[in-house]
Write a protein that holds these residues in place. Structure first.
Motif, PDB file in Angstrom:
ATOM      1  N   ARG A   1       0.722  -1.300   0.074  1.00  0.00           N
ATOM      2  CA  ARG A   1      -0.023   0.213   0.011  1.00  0.00           C
ATOM      3  C   ARG A   1       0.954   1.219   0.014  1.00  0.00           C
ATOM      4  NH1 ARG A   1      -5.432  -1.764   3.443  1.00  0.00           N
ATOM      5  NH2 ARG A   1      -5.602  -3.732   2.643  1.00  0.00           N
TER       6      ARG A   1
ATOM      7  N   GLU B   1       0.300   4.212   0.806  1.00  0.00           N
ATOM      8  CA  GLU B   1      -0.316   5.107   1.693  1.00  0.00           C
ATOM      9  C   GLU B   1       0.748   6.056   2.093  1.00  0.00           C
ATOM     10  OE1 GLU B   1      -3.227   3.249   3.986  1.00  0.00           O
ATOM     11  OE2 GLU B   1      -1.873   1.793   4.594  1.00  0.00           O
TER      12      GLU B   1
ATOM     13  N   ARG C   1       1.959   2.140  12.832  1.00  0.00           N
ATOM     14  CA  ARG C   1       0.939   0.968  12.446  1.00  0.00           C
ATOM     15  C   ARG C   1       0.959   0.787  11.019  1.00  0.00           C
ATOM     16  NH1 ARG C   1      -1.148   3.979  15.859  1.00  0.00           N
ATOM     17  NH2 ARG C   1      -2.520   4.848  13.968  1.00  0.00           N
ATOM     18  N   HIS C   2       1.602   1.361  10.195  1.00  0.00           N
ATOM     19  CA  HIS C   2       1.582   1.212   8.568  1.00  0.00           C
ATOM     20  C   HIS C   2       2.807   1.164   8.081  1.00  0.00           C
ATOM     21  CE1 HIS C   2      -2.664   3.385   9.226  1.00  0.00           C
ATOM     22  NE2 HIS C   2      -2.696   2.670   8.629  1.00  0.00           N
ATOM     23  N   LEU C   3       2.940   0.042   7.111  1.00  0.00           N
ATOM     24  CA  LEU C   3       3.887  -0.306   6.289  1.00  0.00           C
ATOM     25  C   LEU C   3       3.673  -0.242   4.773  1.00  0.00           C
ATOM     26  CD1 LEU C   3       5.118  -3.323   8.146  1.00  0.00           C
ATOM     27  CD2 LEU C   3       6.598  -1.341   8.051  1.00  0.00           C
TER      28      LEU C   3
ATOM     29  N   PHE D   1       3.407  -4.949   3.761  1.00  0.00           N
ATOM     30  CA  PHE D   1       3.165  -5.980   4.839  1.00  0.00           C
ATOM     31  C   PHE D   1       2.583  -7.191   4.481  1.00  0.00           C
ATOM     32  CE2 PHE D   1      -1.367  -5.395   5.309  1.00  0.00           C
ATOM     33  CZ  PHE D   1      -1.710  -4.313   4.363  1.00  0.00           C
TER      34      PHE D   1
ATOM     35  N   MET E   1      -0.188 -10.037   4.891  1.00  0.00           N
ATOM     36  CA  MET E   1      -1.800 -10.165   5.308  1.00  0.00           C
ATOM     37  C   MET E   1      -2.281 -11.327   5.252  1.00  0.00           C
ATOM     38  SD  MET E   1      -4.461  -7.499   4.882  1.00  0.00           S
ATOM     39  CE  MET E   1      -4.904  -7.377   3.123  1.00  0.00           C
TER      40      MET E   1
ATOM     41  N   GLU F   1      -7.210  -1.172  14.889  1.00  0.00           N
ATOM     42  CA  GLU F   1      -7.722  -2.010  14.189  1.00  0.00           C
ATOM     43  C   GLU F   1      -6.463  -3.172  13.817  1.00  0.00           C
ATOM     44  OE1 GLU F   1      -9.289  -0.960  10.509  1.00  0.00           O
ATOM     45  OE2 GLU F   1      -8.768  -2.549   9.373  1.00  0.00           O
ATOM     46  N   ILE F   2      -6.804  -4.423  14.312  1.00  0.00           N
ATOM     47  CA  ILE F   2      -6.240  -5.462  13.724  1.00  0.00           C
ATOM     48  C   ILE F   2      -6.621  -6.399  12.817  1.00  0.00           C
ATOM     49  CG2 ILE F   2      -6.826  -7.066  15.539  1.00  0.00           C
ATOM     50  CD1 ILE F   2      -4.014  -7.847  16.268  1.00  0.00           C
ATOM     51  N   ILE F   3      -7.948  -6.243  12.623  1.00  0.00           N
ATOM     52  CA  ILE F   3      -8.726  -7.082  11.661  1.00  0.00           C
ATOM     53  C   ILE F   3      -9.581  -6.378  10.949  1.00  0.00           C
ATOM     54  CG2 ILE F   3     -10.212  -8.870  11.196  1.00  0.00           C
ATOM     55  CD1 ILE F   3      -8.568 -10.699  13.039  1.00  0.00           C
TER      56      ILE F   3
ATOM     57  N   GLY G   1      -9.282  -9.778   6.847  1.00  0.00           N
ATOM     58  CA  GLY G   1      -7.894  -9.725   6.610  1.00  0.00           C
ATOM     59  C   GLY G   1      -7.273  -8.955   7.831  1.00  0.00           C
ATOM     60  N   LEU G   2      -6.182  -9.897   8.212  1.00  0.00           N
ATOM     61  CA  LEU G   2      -5.384  -9.757   9.614  1.00  0.00           C
ATOM     62  C   LEU G   2      -4.061  -9.341   9.047  1.00  0.00           C
ATOM     63  CD1 LEU G   2      -4.756 -10.703  12.825  1.00  0.00           C
ATOM     64  CD2 LEU G   2      -3.452 -12.107  11.702  1.00  0.00           C
ATOM     65  N   GLY G   3      -3.846  -8.161   9.421  1.00  0.00           N
ATOM     66  CA  GLY G   3      -2.369  -7.675   9.458  1.00  0.00           C
ATOM     67  C   GLY G   3      -1.359  -8.323  10.213  1.00  0.00           C
TER      68      GLY G   3
ATOM     69  N   ARG H   1       0.442  -6.295  12.665  1.00  0.00           N
ATOM     70  CA  ARG H   1      -0.199  -5.719  13.738  1.00  0.00           C
ATOM     71  C   ARG H   1      -0.084  -6.867  14.824  1.00  0.00           C
ATOM     72  NH1 ARG H   1      -4.202  -1.563  11.379  1.00  0.00           N
ATOM     73  NH2 ARG H   1      -2.745  -0.149  10.196  1.00  0.00           N
TER      74      ARG H   1
ATOM     75  N   ILE I   1       5.804  -0.754  14.397  1.00  0.00           N
ATOM     76  CA  ILE I   1       5.708  -1.766  13.265  1.00  0.00           C
ATOM     77  C   ILE I   1       6.944  -1.785  12.541  1.00  0.00           C
ATOM     78  CG2 ILE I   1       4.709  -0.468  11.179  1.00  0.00           C
ATOM     79  CD1 ILE I   1       2.458  -2.724  11.072  1.00  0.00           C
TER      80      ILE I   1
HETATM   81  P1  ATP Z   1      -6.184   1.325   8.722  1.00  0.00           P
HETATM   82  O1  ATP Z   1      -7.536   1.783   8.930  1.00  0.00           O
HETATM   83  O2  ATP Z   1      -5.451   0.928   9.969  1.00  0.00           O
HETATM   84  O3  ATP Z   1      -5.373   1.965   7.564  1.00  0.00           O
HETATM   85  P2  ATP Z   1      -7.353  -0.231   6.850  1.00  0.00           P
HETATM   86  O4  ATP Z   1      -8.742  -0.285   7.027  1.00  0.00           O
HETATM   87  O5  ATP Z   1      -6.723   0.218   5.601  1.00  0.00           O
HETATM   88  O6  ATP Z   1      -6.223  -0.382   7.976  1.00  0.00           O
HETATM   89  P3  ATP Z   1      -7.899  -3.169   5.562  1.00  0.00           P
HETATM   90  O7  ATP Z   1      -7.886  -2.753   4.265  1.00  0.00           O
HETATM   91  O8  ATP Z   1      -9.196  -3.497   6.506  1.00  0.00           O
HETATM   92  O9  ATP Z   1      -6.977  -1.884   6.356  1.00  0.00           O
HETATM   93  O10 ATP Z   1      -6.940  -4.326   5.869  1.00  0.00           O
HETATM   94  C1  ATP Z   1      -6.901  -5.347   6.757  1.00  0.00           C
HETATM   95  C2  ATP Z   1      -5.767  -5.449   7.580  1.00  0.00           C
HETATM   96  O11 ATP Z   1      -4.527  -5.239   7.189  1.00  0.00           O
HETATM   97  C3  ATP Z   1      -6.076  -4.187   8.725  1.00  0.00           C
HETATM   98  O12 ATP Z   1      -7.012  -4.675   9.667  1.00  0.00           O
HETATM   99  C4  ATP Z   1      -4.620  -4.106   9.255  1.00  0.00           C
HETATM  100  O13 ATP Z   1      -4.331  -5.055  10.485  1.00  0.00           O
HETATM  101  C5  ATP Z   1      -3.685  -4.391   8.244  1.00  0.00           C
HETATM  102  N1  ATP Z   1      -3.159  -3.526   7.414  1.00  0.00           N
HETATM  103  C6  ATP Z   1      -3.776  -2.449   6.612  1.00  0.00           C
HETATM  104  N2  ATP Z   1      -2.973  -1.582   6.173  1.00  0.00           N
HETATM  105  C7  ATP Z   1      -1.711  -1.720   6.488  1.00  0.00           C
HETATM  106  C8  ATP Z   1      -0.554  -1.343   6.615  1.00  0.00           C
HETATM  107  N3  ATP Z   1      -0.305  -0.165   5.813  1.00  0.00           N
HETATM  108  N4  ATP Z   1       0.817  -1.719   7.202  1.00  0.00           N
HETATM  109  C9  ATP Z   1       0.356  -2.914   7.931  1.00  0.00           C
HETATM  110  N5  ATP Z   1      -0.855  -3.397   8.159  1.00  0.00           N
HETATM  111  C10 ATP Z   1      -1.910  -2.879   7.460  1.00  0.00           C
END
Ligand code: ATP
Ligand code: MN
Length: 467
Positions: free
Chosen positions: A232, A234, A240-242, A245, A247, A390-392, A436-438, A441, A452
């Motif tokens: 991603r 982003e 908490r973001h990579l 990562f 999944m 958020e973990i899942i 989806g579980l990161g 996370r 992270i």
């Molecule tokens: P967040 O709101 O925390 O950015 P998200 O809602 O974009 O997460 P989802 O698309 O629901 O995330 O992805 C499922 C799972 O993947 C998340 O619950 C989280 O555990 C993990 N995740 C999402 N984005 C990242 C990221 N950039 N780095 C690490 N883990 C991530």
């Protein structure tokens, strides 16, 4: 040097057959002692614990001894003896030592107590520290726990592609994949890039999720999971973001949202229990070094039922908190995409245990989630965890062709890319759910690490792809 087959330190420290000659190989952590006797703390990565090697200096060549410095790699033949002072049951009385690799004093890990920030700058060497040895052993064990959990329950490990040409979900946050010459791009009369002559003949990217392909598999094999890298772009520089990562994404035919919540809760508890059962030495170390409540937190998550709560009620609790004087950085109102501070308030302040929040406004969730009768919310479920938020993220999927197609149009998702996905709803559609579980996370939670970047060997984040 006499050839004796190598014993790993993790095994050696459990043995009681004192008097046996053994061979160990590893890296010197410290060396101390007097003019007659030296004590080498040796680690080979098989455990957080070192074995103490006792060296009677008069038995060894002085030039060789000079090479035994912190970081050097040595092979030792020695006698296993019962230890009184080393903190372990066993120590080695060195009989023969060979220096496999010397290590000069430019080695950056001379002393203990480097900051995690500094260690990130030497990510190529940080696995040699106690902290990262522990983290990466736990990471391995969690990967095994994940496969174990799903395999035991008859899920099929399904490999979804990493390169994708559908940008339905992550438009804007995807990394492009191309073999085109970026300095000489062919464009049409409107200035849009022409991809016809690109490798895949169309615009391609790194995947943000394996879910859509996972759904294809679940509606054939029944229950599947994916476990692989996800990307991603982003630009969020958070702990908490990579950008890259891992999944884990189970997808199950015939599961509704309640089954999905049950699966998520069982799954996390299984993984945490696995860590407690298999990684206690490493967890104890991290508990003592970084987070004195880690073990307690892990134990309580396994024991307690997670709270299950509709988003709307979650908002009411947060609005009440604001009225009672709690300060949030971001505003709270029905329809808002919760920030981590909101999620953590519910978990840490209000309920004091994990929360599964359900039935989110459809505007802040993806197009494929099952629509509720109220016309406003969808059957989404996010699992929120202490320290993390958020973990899942998951949902029951919209199984109805017409509702799904309408939503795709409403959200301006290019229909032409979605024909294969929609086919699941045309040919024998069925209720199904997934999440989806990161992975990182989960690792943050299990290791108690705060960033992270410290639970993946080589983190990729904005402006950082070294090593
Ligand atoms: P967040 O709101 O925390 O950015 P998200 O809602 O974009 O997460 P989802 O698309 O629901 O995330 O992805 C499922 C799972 O993947 C998340 O619950 C989280 O555990 C993990 N995740 C999402 N984005 C990242 C990221 N950039 N780095 C690490 N883990 C991530
Ligand atoms: Mn999410």
């Amino acid at each position: 040097m006499e050839k004796i087959s190598r014993t790993k330190i993790v095994d050696l420290l459990k043995r009681e057959d004192f008097g046996t000659m053994v061979n160990v190989k590893g890296w010197v952590r410290t060396r101390r002692g007097s003019k007659q006797v030296n004590f080498i703390a040796l680690n080979d990565g098989s455990t957080i614990n070192n074995v103490q090697v006792v060296v009677d200096l008069s038995n060894f060549d002085e030039e060789m001894l000079k090479l035994i410095t912190t970081g050097a790699c040595i092979s030792v033949n020695g006698l296993m003896v019962e230890s009184v002072g080393s903190g372990q049951k066993v120590e080695l009385q060195a009989k023969e030592i060979e220096v496999l690799g010397a290590c000069d004093n430019t080695y950056p890990l001379q002393k203990k107590g480097h900051s995690l920030e500094f260690l990130r700058e030497i990510a190529h060497l940080r696995p040699r520290t106690n902290t990262f040895g522990a983290v990466f052993r736990i990471r391995h064990n969690m990967a095994m726990a994940i496969h174990q959990f799903f395999h035991q329950r008859g899920f099929v490990y399904f490999h979804t592609p990493i390169i994708t040409a559908s940008d339905c979900e992550g438009a804007g946050q995807m990394f492009q994949v191309t073999t085109k010459n970026l300095y000489d791009l062919k464009k049409d009369e409107n200035g849009a890039i022409i991809y016809d002559d690109d490798f895949f003949g169309k615009q391609a990217s790194l995947t943000v999720s394996g879910q859509l392909e996972g759904e294809l598999a679940a509606t054939a094999l029944g229950a599947i999971y994916t476990f692989g890298p996800t990307f991603r772009a982003e630009n969020s520089n958070t702990p908490r973001h990579l950008a890259e990562f891992w999944m884990v994404e189970p997808e199950v035919a015939f599961n509704d949202i309640i089954d999905n919540m049950d699966l998520a809760e069982d799954f996390i508890k299984f993984c945490v229990q696995w860590a407690l059962d298999n990684c206690m030495d490493d967890i104890k170390f991290l508990n003592d070094m970084f987070d004195k409540e880690l073990i307690e937190r892990l134990q309580s998550v396994v024991k307690e039922d997670f709270i299950r709560l509709p988003y709307t009620e979650g908002i009411q609790i947060l609005e009440k908190a604001v009225l009672d004087g709690h300060k949030f950085e971001f505003p709270i109102y029905w329809g808002v995409d919760l920030a981590s501070e909101h999620e953590r308030y519910l978990v840490e302040n209000h309920f004091k245990r994990p929360v599964i929040l359900t039935d989110y406004p459809k505007e802040i969730k993806a197009f494929y989630m099952k629509q509720n009768e109220d016309g406003k919310t969808v059957r989404a479920m996010d699992v929120l965890f202490p320290k993390i938020g958020e973990i899942i993220g998951g949902s029951e999927r919209e199984a109805d062709y017409d509702k799904l197609a309408t939503r795709i149009q409403e959200m301006d998702i290019p229909m032409k890319d979605m024909w294969w996905y929609l086919d699941t709803r045309r040919f024998g559609t069925c209720p199904h759910s997934g999440f989806g579980l990161g992975f990182e996370r989960l690792l943050l939670f299990v290791t108690g690490m705060a960033n992270i970047r410290d639970v993946i060997p080589f983190p990729r984040t904005p402006r950082n792809a070294e090593f």
